[in-house]
Design an enzyme around this catalytic site. Structure first.
Site, PDB file in Angstrom:
ATOM      1  N   ARG A  56       0.842  -1.209   0.000  1.00  0.00           N
ATOM      2  CA  ARG A  56       0.000   0.000   0.000  1.00  0.00           C
ATOM      3  C   ARG A  56       0.876   1.259   0.000  1.00  0.00           C
ATOM      4  O   ARG A  56       0.487   2.293  -0.527  1.00  0.00           O
ATOM      5  CB  ARG A  56      -0.966   0.015   1.197  1.00  0.00           C
ATOM      6  CG  ARG A  56      -1.760   1.319   1.278  1.00  0.00           C
ATOM      7  CD  ARG A  56      -3.021   1.282   2.114  1.00  0.00           C
ATOM      8  NE  ARG A  56      -2.945   0.488   3.299  1.00  0.00           N
ATOM      9  CZ  ARG A  56      -2.216   0.769   4.385  1.00  0.00           C
ATOM     10  NH1 ARG A  56      -1.479   1.868   4.417  1.00  0.00           N
ATOM     11  NH2 ARG A  56      -2.209  -0.038   5.410  1.00  0.00           N
ATOM     12  N   TYR A 109     -16.427  16.774 -15.545  1.00  0.00           N
ATOM     13  CA  TYR A 109     -16.927  15.394 -15.527  1.00  0.00           C
ATOM     14  C   TYR A 109     -17.943  15.276 -14.380  1.00  0.00           C
ATOM     15  O   TYR A 109     -17.692  15.781 -13.274  1.00  0.00           O
ATOM     16  CB  TYR A 109     -15.719  14.501 -15.288  1.00  0.00           C
ATOM     17  CG  TYR A 109     -15.950  13.021 -15.203  1.00  0.00           C
ATOM     18  CD1 TYR A 109     -16.387  12.296 -16.309  1.00  0.00           C
ATOM     19  CD2 TYR A 109     -15.681  12.328 -14.023  1.00  0.00           C
ATOM     20  CE1 TYR A 109     -16.555  10.930 -16.233  1.00  0.00           C
ATOM     21  CE2 TYR A 109     -15.847  10.959 -13.944  1.00  0.00           C
ATOM     22  CZ  TYR A 109     -16.280  10.267 -15.054  1.00  0.00           C
ATOM     23  OH  TYR A 109     -16.435   8.911 -14.970  1.00  0.00           O
ATOM     24  N   ASP A 181      -7.377  18.653 -14.603  1.00  0.00           N
ATOM     25  CA  ASP A 181      -7.730  17.301 -15.050  1.00  0.00           C
ATOM     26  C   ASP A 181      -7.415  17.237 -16.541  1.00  0.00           C
ATOM     27  O   ASP A 181      -8.077  17.869 -17.363  1.00  0.00           O
ATOM     28  CB  ASP A 181      -9.220  17.049 -14.779  1.00  0.00           C
ATOM     29  CG  ASP A 181      -9.678  15.657 -15.242  1.00  0.00           C
ATOM     30  OD1 ASP A 181      -9.003  15.053 -16.093  1.00  0.00           O
ATOM     31  OD2 ASP A 181     -10.728  15.193 -14.762  1.00  0.00           O
ATOM     32  N   LYS A 206      -8.288   6.005 -19.281  1.00  0.00           N
ATOM     33  CA  LYS A 206      -8.730   6.480 -20.596  1.00  0.00           C
ATOM     34  C   LYS A 206      -7.581   6.439 -21.608  1.00  0.00           C
ATOM     35  O   LYS A 206      -7.032   5.387 -21.847  1.00  0.00           O
ATOM     36  CB  LYS A 206      -9.344   7.870 -20.454  1.00  0.00           C
ATOM     37  CG  LYS A 206     -10.299   8.032 -19.247  1.00  0.00           C
ATOM     38  CD  LYS A 206     -11.576   7.268 -19.405  1.00  0.00           C
ATOM     39  CE  LYS A 206     -12.459   7.272 -18.161  1.00  0.00           C
ATOM     40  NZ  LYS A 206     -12.740   8.587 -17.602  1.00  0.00           N
TER      41      LYS A 206
HETATM   42  C1  LIG Z   1     -13.138   9.089 -16.387  1.00  0.00           C
HETATM   43  C2  LIG Z   1     -12.808  10.458 -15.940  1.00  0.00           C
HETATM   44  C3  LIG Z   1     -12.480  10.721 -14.606  1.00  0.00           C
HETATM   45  C4  LIG Z   1     -12.484   9.659 -13.531  1.00  0.00           C
HETATM   46  O1  LIG Z   1     -11.555   8.654 -13.795  1.00  0.00           O
HETATM   47  P1  LIG Z   1     -11.790   7.115 -13.326  1.00  0.00           P
HETATM   48  O2  LIG Z   1     -10.521   6.457 -13.728  1.00  0.00           O
HETATM   49  O3  LIG Z   1     -12.996   6.626 -14.065  1.00  0.00           O
HETATM   50  O4  LIG Z   1     -12.031   7.139 -11.855  1.00  0.00           O
HETATM   51  C5  LIG Z   1     -12.175  12.029 -14.262  1.00  0.00           C
HETATM   52  N1  LIG Z   1     -12.179  13.016 -15.180  1.00  0.00           N
HETATM   53  C6  LIG Z   1     -12.503  12.796 -16.468  1.00  0.00           C
HETATM   54  C7  LIG Z   1     -12.478  13.928 -17.428  1.00  0.00           C
HETATM   55  C8  LIG Z   1     -12.832  11.508 -16.889  1.00  0.00           C
HETATM   56  O5  LIG Z   1     -13.152  11.295 -18.157  1.00  0.00           O
END
Ligand SMILES: *Cc1c(COP(=O)(O)O)cnc(C)c1O
Length: 392
Positions: A56, A109, A181, A206
């Protein structure tokens, strides 16, 4: 006398030594590492950087992945988290406490909006949601003692591109940090730290991993914004498992190629979609018609990303008809960043947490389709989309 299987089977063993090294990194599933002495354990646990004790805290697969991501963003620090949301939660928990204030863009998001505007207030952290293009509203919100300002490099789902340098200046003037982000861009399209951001988050789920087989997140940034991050990361258990890290590390080996190809495809498709009568509007930061085209050109290293959004004209098929028709070639998969092209419907998926009025204010209609462009040939993707206009 032969040793009993009862004793042989559970006995710990070291991996064999070899003067050669494996070209692909090994996976280290071990949850715990054996120490030579209490003194060594104490030293390792105190410094955290000289070796592994408990997974962890750290393990080789997380460290390899974090190091590659750190270098891709030219960041001073990086950690891998169990998901993109865990990375956002980590940034919030490390930088805000009860009585503090955070400011977030109104274009986020959906789940991020829930985290900042509904979960953090439960912990006593106040949250203002603002249109970051509205300079006066932004400054007023930041002036209320803000600790963090959060925006997306390419916003979800209408793909607006904020001027990061201007936002970094506004945040810093008010004594806040800029958290970006970068999920819709990835580091081959944009590196927000170069534009003054203090912290960058990516959903590695992603574009970064690119194969829809891993859930992981990244937080990276400058040492000046890092003091509490390692402690918070480990203590709240936001850390990632070895196999996921190993897969994402492999996914990253093709990121540069995938990003370049998907961006080139997306530009081609955005131009083609503009010419389709059944499409009322195309949102893509690489099109000169996009309101943030100049900002995107400056901030992005020549690519404009793999994400397109478009609005179906009222004269043509409705979203559910369109999605059903193209589904034979382009799957409706409410995520993004895969090697194959997928489409999504923000009103019913990523932004379903917003009220109808909030969706309308953001320009999200039931006829809005979001396309995550893959690395197939542009002709075949366009042929797939063309299935959608009529029921031929
Ligand atoms: C998918 C996504 C997240 C969250 O990510 P996870 O890996 O699904 O927890 C945050 N911001 C954006 C823009 C996303 O597309």
């Amino acid at each position: 006398m032969a040793e009993s299987p009862d004793d042989l089977c559970p006995r710990p063993r070291r991996a064999p030594d070899s003067p050669t090294w494996p070209l692909a990194p090994p996976i280290f599933p071990a949850a715990v590492y054996c120490c030579d002495s209490p003194e060594q354990a104490d030293q390792l646990l105190a410094t955290g950087s000289l070796g592994y004790v408990y997974s962890r805290d750290s393990h080789p697969n997380a460290q390899l992945l974090a190091e590659k991501c750190r270098a891709l963003h030219a960041a001073e620090q990086a950690v891998v988290c169990a998901s993109g949301m865990a990375a956002l939660g980590l940034a919030a928990l490390a930088h805000a406490e009860a009585g503090d204030h955070v400011v977030v863009s109104h274009r986020l998001y959906g789940r991020t909006q829930v985290l900042f505007a509904r979960e953090l207030p439960r912990l006593g952290v106040r949250c203002s949601v603002v249109d970051v293009e509205d300079e006066a509203a932004l400054r007023a919100a930041l002036a209320r003692g803000a600790r963090l300002l959060l925006v997306e490099t390419i916003s979800n789902p209408l793909l607006t591109v904020p001027n990061l340098q201007r936002l970094a200046d506004a945040a810093h003037t008010a004594g806040a940090l800029l958290l970006v982000d970068n999920t819709f861009a990835g580091p081959c399209v944009c590196r927000p730290l170069e534009w003054g951001a203090d912290l960058v988050m990516e959903s590695l789920t992603k574009i970064m991993n690119g194969h829809s087989d891993v859930l992981l997140g990244l937080l990276c940034g400058q040492s000046s914004a890092w003091e509490r991050v390692p402690q918070t990361h480990i203590t709240w258990g936001a850390t990632a498992g070895p196999f996921e890290c190993w897969l994402a590390d492999r996914g990253l080996s093709t990121l540069a190629l995938r990003s370049e190809r998907a961006s080139a495809n997306a530009l081609h498709l955005a131009q083609a979609l503009q010419a389709r009568p059944a499409v009322a509007a195309v949102h893509y930061p690489g099109l000169p018609t996009h309101p943030n085209y100049e900002t995107a050109r400056r901030q992005f290293g020549g690519q404009s990303g793999a994400m397109i959004a478009f609005e179906l004209a009222t004269s043509g098929p409705a979203a559910d008809q369109f999605i059903a028709r193209v589904g034979r070639q382009i799957p409706f998969a409410p995520s993004l960043g895969d090697v194959s092209t997928t489409l999504s419907h923000p009103a019913s998926t990523s932004h379903r947490g917003y009220s109808a009025a909030e969706q309308a204010a953001l320009g999200i209609t039931d006829r809005l389709i979001r396309l995550s462009v893959g690395i197939e040939s542009a002709q075949s993707i366009l042929a797939g989309l063309d299935l959608g206009w009529s029921d031929r």
